[in-house]
Enzyme design. Structure first.
Site, PDB file in Angstrom:
ATOM      1  CB  THR A  13      -1.926   5.601  -1.802  1.00 32.46           C
ATOM      2  OG1 THR A  13      -1.946   4.364  -1.797  1.00 32.46           O
ATOM      3  CG2 THR A  13      -3.255   6.127  -1.144  1.00 32.46           C
ATOM      4  CB  THR A  14       1.308   3.076  -5.578  1.00 35.52           C
ATOM      5  OG1 THR A  14       0.746   2.363  -4.287  1.00 35.52           O
ATOM      6  CG2 THR A  14       2.540   2.948  -5.988  1.00 35.52           C
ATOM      7  CG  ASP A  44      -6.147   0.474  -0.087  1.00 40.75           C
ATOM      8  OD1 ASP A  44      -6.146   0.990   0.989  1.00 40.75           O
ATOM      9  OD2 ASP A  44      -5.206   0.230  -0.650  1.00 40.75           O
ATOM     10  CG  ASP A  73      -1.789   1.187   1.370  1.00 32.65           C
ATOM     11  OD1 ASP A  73      -2.283   1.387   0.360  1.00 32.65           O
ATOM     12  OD2 ASP A  73      -1.962   1.901   2.389  1.00 32.65           O
TER      13      ASP A  73
END
Lengths: 527, 542
Positions: free
Chosen positions: A94-95, A387, A61
């Site tokens: 998020t990445t 997520d 994550d």
């Protein structure tokens, strides 16, 4: 020179140096998380370094990785912040947001080296961003009117999210689980109402969505372990000493007998309180705070199940799930609505005892039980599932979906490229750079899977130019494919947020020409 | 050196050597000061203008601020040098007075000092230079007054205000959606402004930032937003026709200020006290209920028991609302702040159309929105953005824009931007210089050169040839006798290869007060620095 007039230890980086330091910092951070992108992305081990706590976590994550890394670079901190905001807003991507921002800056670095003014680049980016946004909005599909189709979309979105995570092997199972859980919320959109209970043991596949509600708590001694047709009083009140809240009061007596009397009065007060609680007619009493022995024994005598120390979220969740009200005063039993459920019982999961509330009145909250071989595995599974839940929740709010697998990135890049040829001036170069950065995203995903990214991305580009606007990367076959057929979907909200925050942050870093660092605050040793 | 002898020939210390850490005297001191001040102004120079760059500032604790605002840069820089600190204060006072032009004032002061340094090299006494500057500043300020234009605006024609706000915003990162941002700033100010009295109460404008979304999601809310949530999960989250009682006393039994002890010596006393306590709570809630309120806004906390009693009585409540917010709510809703339960009455309640709780993203963050307030002129700007730093910077930029709008409402005279005003002043000052006999002439001419530095910096930051652009604009101003010609930094080069443009046509202007304040503040500080001839740094006693 300026350094001389600032406090000692402060430093000023100017012009090229500043730009170099912020570009390098941001790109380095982006590169760090780059390899986790996509279904074939790799995980990272994070180890804490503080003495006494050397615990390890394994994660894929982006937000978790970025949050845990200690950084001393101002631009890198901006990247961490956008990943955090992405996590708070959408929960997924998020990445992507950090990597995309890094790619934009990598392109910007080239342009700056060609002596294009950063403000010109920023202006070009803004135009490109507008075009990309329009293209993205046009490609989005809204299926929320059709329940079955919408559910299918949700499952596909969850699968896409999960495919880059640890749960990828059981993604069908978990995608359905997550969708069921989110649908339970009935649009209340409060993720707190989904509880994830981790119990080591068994395997991931043994995880399940409990149709009742589980609490990781104990039932008081000598009280019934199973109550049917439960009427639940949920309370937030002190059942230990229950002081008198008048300032300055204290006990001052002149003999032992009086001490005993007052003690008795205190006990009476507690007994009265218990009586009042019992008068509500509940047969299960759940309190947020501690329950001392005296009230516990009173409840046991009356055959009431008393559960202490349910945490704050737990109490709110309980209230949501049973339809009861959180009470703190007990003088008006007629005004308090009690929660109801068919059965409250103690059950075993693996080796542990938990309390299960089955057949709740309003099922607006639920529990997911995660099983797995080790605590690290469970932690990562929880993050992955979280997520997926976040994305699903965001999709319920904003029901549009787009194609995944790098399809939407190529789509946006193509739209920008079409406009580049019609734009005079240096801005066009910046726009082209924006498109290149967008195309890097599928390239990185392909690279991470060990495929020939240049080959695949160019094939994809040609396909899009020929009108196949639903085509993306099939990461299992290593070729390009129609994403709709493959069922690789992403949430519009998530991609939109990635596009917006990454370009905002990149522009922000690009505009900087000085970095002024104040002297670090002196920390006293010995703490 | 600091040792003298009294009438008996005994040594007598005036200034202990160990105590004075450093001492610089005379011309040395003046020059050292100038260098320090100049180097500080160099830092902010690149932030000037629509193409100005931003700075990253890292605080002692490692927090990152990214900004373009001169005052913020100067403030966060932690300057050590005494004279450099004067410049920090200079931009702070421009910020307090005008709110905009904080970078410009520092750059101007820097270039004035640079000119002064040259004159000092020629052997002109610092005080003469200061006098010359003073005269020149007077001329410049007068010229500004003469070339100033008035912008007509009324409550139904806000366009001129929006254009001015856009000029201010063009140098900031939020110029993505300049027009919208400018409209937000203008509507916010006009919303609370009293156009009759030409007065704006800034206290009525609140700014709340929340990372998430993008800059374009920034919105103006007609009401108040506070970063708090309703105290009990089961209380009503949306209250229509809210009547709120605004309390500054906690939901607790009263605490007399005098120190006292209450001794419980018997069982009866204990029970009585308990009864008393219970009654207090009931009485408090009853008093609130009796006043007809349906929402309680409390500055302090209240414990679970009070919370539940409120819930049972159908009252929603918000706790731990800060003092400033309480005042805002009171003003906006027309309520009175009530310090004691016994003083509650219906006419002291604040009224609002809707009070609702909104949530953001998937975290637990919630905010309370109070809309349609009785005393409607309170507004809140809710700033959104991709990250914390951008939200902070957007807040600062919007604040600047609002200050400019306020200044325009107070005094609707403007001068034209893009260096036009500076060039006009510079021309006026240099022709005035010719009429002066004596040393002052040099100083006055130097002042004109310093004014030219602003358009030079603007052009430099935009990547243009500064000298060529300035010369072109200057010659057109002379030729056409038109003080509106400035540097069109965004436009394309014209026939003569320069970007000199009529700034009125492209609508770039700044407030007159702001510009005048810049010149007078910068001149004052420069005079002050020039007059210093001795710097004694006090060391510690050893």
């Amino acid at each position: 020179m300026e350094g001389a007039f600032l406090n000692q230890g402060a430093s000023v980086d100017k012009g090229e140096n500043a730009r170099l330091s912020s570009f390098i910092g941001a790109i380095a951070v982006a590169d760090m998380v780059k390899t986790t992108l996509g279904p074939k992305g790799m995980d990272k081990i994070l180890q804490k370094v503080s003495e006494g706590d050397q615990s390890v976590s394994v994660t894929n994550d982006g937000a978790t990785i970025l949050r845990s890394v200690m950084l001393d670079n101002a631009a890198a901190k901006v990247l961490v912040d956008i990943a955090r905001v992405q996590d708070d807003e959408v929960g997924d991507g998020t990445t992507s947001v950090a990597v995309f921002c890094g790619e934009l800056l990598r392109e910007a670095e080239k342009l700056v080296n060609e002596r294009i003014h950063p403000q010109t680049i920023a202006a070009g980016w803004r135009m490109a961003q507008k075009i990309a946004r329009k293209a993205l909005e046009e490609s989005a599909v809204d299926n929320s009117d059709d329940d079955a189709a919408f559910r299918a979309d949700l499952v596909r979105i969850a699968k896409t999210t999960l495919s880059s995570k640890l749960l990828t092997h059981d993604k069908d199972y978990f995608a359905n689980l997550a969708v069921d859980a989110v649908m339970r919320l009935k649009g209340s959109n409060n993720l707190d109402h989904i509880q994830v209970l981790k119990k080591a043991g068994g395997q991931l596949k043994d995880s399940y969505l409990e149709d009742g509600f589980l609490m990781d708590k104990q039932i008081g001694v000598g009280q019934p372990k199973r109550v049917e047709n439960a009427k639940i009083l949920i309370a937030n009140t002190s059942m230990d000493t229950d002081k008198i809240k008048i300032y300055g009061s204290r006990v001052k007596v002149d003999s032992m007998t009086k001490v005993a009397e007052i003690e008795e009065a205190e006990k009476d007060k507690m007994r009265q309180k218990c009586e009042k609680i019992i008068a509500h007619g509940a047969n299960v009493f759940i309190n947020r705070q501690l329950i001392y022995n005296l009230p516990e024994s009173i409840f046991a005598e009356r055959g009431i199940m008393a559960i202490e120390h349910a945490d704050f979220d737990g109490v709110e969740r309980l209230a949501a799930v049973t339809g009861g009200e959180v009470a703190s005063t007990f003088d008006h039993p007629e005004l308090v609505s009690l929660g109801e459920c068919d059965v409250v019982e103690e059950i075993m999961i693996g080796e542990d005892k938990v309390i299960r509330l089955g057949g709740c009145k309003s099922g607006a909250a639920c529990t997911i039980v995660l099983r797995g071989a080790s605590s690290h595995l469970l932690d990562e599974a929880e993050r992955s599932l979280h997520d997926a839940l976040c994305v699903l929740q965001a999709t319920v709010k904003e029901p549009r979906r787009i194609c995944g697998g790098g399809c939407s990135e190529i789509l946006m890049a193509q739209a920008i490229d079409r406009e580049v040829v019609n734009t005079p001036g240096k801005k066009a170069i910046a726009m082209a750079a924006f498109a290149t950065a967008l195309r890097q995203m599928p390239a990185i995903i392909a690279d991470n899977g060990g495929y020939d990214s240049a080959e695949l991305v160019t094939q994809l580009r040609a396909k899009h130019a020929a009108g196949g606007s639903n085509w993306g990367l099939d990461m299992y076959q290593g070729k390009i494919a129609d994403m709709i057929e493959l069922g690789v979907m992403e949430s519009f909200k998530s991609k939109y947020q990635v596009l917006m925050s990454a370009s905002e942050a990149a522009e922000m870093i690009l505009r900087v020409d000085d970095i002024i660092k104040c002297a670090p605050r002196q920390r006293n040793e010995g703490y | 050196m600091s040792l003298i002898y009294d009438e008996y020939g005994r040594p007598f210390v005036i200034l202990k050597e160990q105590q004075a850490k450093a001492r610089v005297k005379g011309l040395e001191a003046t020059k050292a000061n100038i260098i320090a001040a100049k180097s500080i102004s160099q830092i902010v120079r690149t932030s000037l203008g629509p193409k100005g760059m931003d700075k990253i500032l890292v605080s002692p604790d490692g927090d990152v601020t990214i900004t373009n605002d001169g005052a913020t840069i100067m403030d966060r820089m932690e300057v050590n040098h005494q004279v450099a600190k004067l410049l920090v204060e200079l931009s702070a006072s421009q910020d307090d007075e005008i709110g905009d032009g904080t970078t410009g004032v520092v750059v101007l002061a820097g270039s004035l000092l640079e000119q002064a340094e040259k004159l000092l090299g020629r052997g002109i006494h610092p005080v003469r230079i200061a006098e010359g500057f003073e005269k020149a500043a007077e001329v410049a300020i007068k010229t500004l007054g003469e070339i100033a234009d008035t912008v007509p605006f009324s409550s139904d024609n806000l366009d001129p205000l929006i254009t001015t706000a856009m000029t201010t915003l063009s140098s900031k990162i939020i110029n993505v959606d300049k027009r919208k941002m400018a409209e937000i700033a203008v509507n916010a100010v006009v919303g609370v402004a009293d156009l009759e009295r030409k007065d704006v109460n800034f206290d009525m404008i609140r700014m709340e930032g929340k990372p998430g979304g993008s800059l374009e999601d920034t919105e103006l809310v007609n009401g108040i937003i506070i970063d708090k949530d309703i105290s009990h999960p089961q209380m009503k989250k949306t209250i229509k026709d809210a009547k709120m009682c605004i309390l500054t006393c906690p939901f607790e039994p009263p605490k007399p200020k005098t120190k006292h002890k209450l001794d419980i010596s018997s069982r009866e006393a204990y029970e009585k006290l308990y009864q008393q306590e219970q009654d207090y709570f009931k009485q408090m809630v009853q008093q609130v209920k009796d006043s007809g309120a349906n929402l309680v806004i409390c500055q302090w906390g209240f414990d679970d028991e009070a919370n539940h009693l409120l819930l049972q009585n159908g009252l929603s409540a918000v706790r731990w609302v800060g003092g400033v917010e309480i005042e805002h709510i009171a003003i906006a809703t027309g309520g009175r702040i009530v310090p004691r339960f016994s003083e509650l009455s219906e006419d002291k309640l604040g009224k609002a159309g809707v009070v609702r709780e909104i949530s953001f993203g998937n975290t637990k963050e919630r905010m309370l929105v109070i809309e349609d307030c009785a005393n409607s002129n309170a507004v809140t700007v809710l700033v959104r953005g991709g990250n914390k730093m951008i939200v902070e910077e957007a807040k600062r930029s919007l604040h600047d824009a609002m200050c400019v709008v306020r200044n325009l409402i107070k005094d609707n005279r403007v001068v034209y931007g893009g260096g036009a005003a500076e060039i006009a002043c510079s021309l006026a000052v240099s022709s005035y210089a010719e009429t002066i006999v004596g040393v002052d002439q040099f100083a006055i001419r130097a002042f004109a050169d310093a004014l030219d530095d602003i358009p030079l910096a603007l052009a430099e930051n935009s990547g243009l040839d500064p000298i060529q652009e300035l010369a072109a604009a200057k010659s057109r101003q002379m030729k056409e006798n038109n003080p509106l010609i400035g540097l069109g930094l965004n436009g394309d080069a014209g026939e003569d290869g320069s970007r000199a443009t009529n700034m009125k046509e492209i609508g770039v202007f700044e407030t007159l007060v702001g510009k005048q304040e810049q010149i007078s503040l910068a001149t004052q500080v420069v005079k002050m620095i020039l007059k210093i001839d001795d710097v004694i740094t006090m060391g510690q006693y050893q």
